[in-house]
Design an enzyme around this catalytic site. Structure first.
Site, PDB file in Angstrom:
ATOM      1  CE  LYS A 176      10.268 -26.487  36.085  1.00  0.00           C
ATOM      2  NZ  LYS A 176      10.874 -26.017  37.332  1.00  0.00           N
ATOM      3  CB  SER A 205      13.443 -34.362  35.489  1.00  0.00           C
ATOM      4  OG  SER A 205      12.307 -34.128  34.691  1.00  0.00           O
TER       5      SER A 205
END
Length: 290
Positions: free
Chosen positions: A41, A252
């Site tokens: 991110k 994830s």
């Protein structure tokens, strides 16, 4: 000497040596935890803030606000601090303590609410007020453009233009949308594979969105296949990655790796790259590695 911002991207890729079930296939993990903020991110967060500043959408005194499940918030908090910007991050109350404390360490205000959907509603309402700017990673093209400009080209370069399959968890879908755009421009035959949780599974960083909350940047035609991953598969693979490959990632990452391994069993040969989204130390207060 490099500025911190210049260290975002150009993350390494590590080949799986013990978990790969098919000797005719190579599986690489792109280690996004090596970014300064510890996750993939960092890329989108930098591009969203820097692009908004360049367009004049963020002015002196503007306060940023964003809903996040964790990694985007940490990245935004870090980058906002570098640009001298105030930011409020809105996060589900069940997020791990590490995430909240890390955001606050960078100087962010953190608001905890019931669910990510409620967090998104709160952030949108506040972002509409005078003096606030909503980054809105779920609808912001600068999210996927970060990966079109950086992640995709890096994978193409580092596989010597031989990648056959790209695998990514789907949350905001920025990573898979940007990489799909770039990789398909290079070779239409590259298969783009997304993974989402099975019904009833909870995997931080991967979402199965209700229709009304589906990210606006998501274009389903850019994904060749979606693989459903169970919560148990994501957890077990995250643990195996740490113990057998030395790759310390979160759920994830485990989910994306589980999808890559399933894929390797199906194909005769190829080069699979999956996104290892973040570092496992974000999950130490949970029972992921307990």
């Amino acid at each position: 000497m490099a500025h911190l911002i210049d260290l975002i991207g150009n993350t390494p890729m590590a080949e799986l040596e013990k978990l790969n079930p098919n000797p005719a296939v190579k599986i690489f993990a792109k280690l996004e935890g090596n970014n300064p903020g510890g996750s993939v991110k960092d890329r989108a967060s930098l591009n969203m803030i820097r692009s908004a500043l360049e367009r004049g959408e963020i002015k002196p005194g503007t306060k940023l606000v964003e809903a996040t499940s964790g990694n985007t918030g940490i990245a935004l908090a870090m980058i906002a601090s570098l640009f001298g910007l105030e930011i409020e991050l809105v996060m589900p109350a069940n997020s791990t303590r590490e995430r909240k404390v890390t955001m606050e360490a960078f100087g962010a205000k953190v608001t905890l609410l019931e669910s990510i959907e409620i967090c998104r509603d709160y952030a949108e309402e506040k972002g509409a007020r005078n003096g606030y700017f909503l980054l809105n990673q779920f609808s912001n093209p600068d999210n996927y453009l970060a990966h079109y400009k950086t992640t995709g080209p890096e994978i193409w370069r580092d596989t010597e233009q031989n990648i056959t399959h790209f695998v990514s968890s789907m949350g905001t879908t920025g990573t898979i949308m940007g990489c799909s755009r770039f990789l398909k421009e290079q070779n239409q035959a590259i298969q783009i594979v997304g993974c989402q949780p099975t019904e009833g599974s909870s995997i931080p960083g991967i979402r199965r969105w209700p229709e009304e909350y589906l990210p606006k940047i998501f274009e389903p035609e850019r994904v060749d296949r979606v693989m459903d991953i169970t919560e148990n598969e994501a957890v077990e693979m995250a643990r195996k990655l740490a113990r057998k490959e030395g790759i310390f990632g979160g759920m994830s990452t485990g989910g994306a790796c589980a999808a890559a391994i399933k894929l390797a069993k199906e194909i005769d040969k190829g080069i699979i790259v999956f996104i290892a989204c973040d570092r496992g130390d974000r999950y130490l207060s949970s029972d992921l590695f307990g």
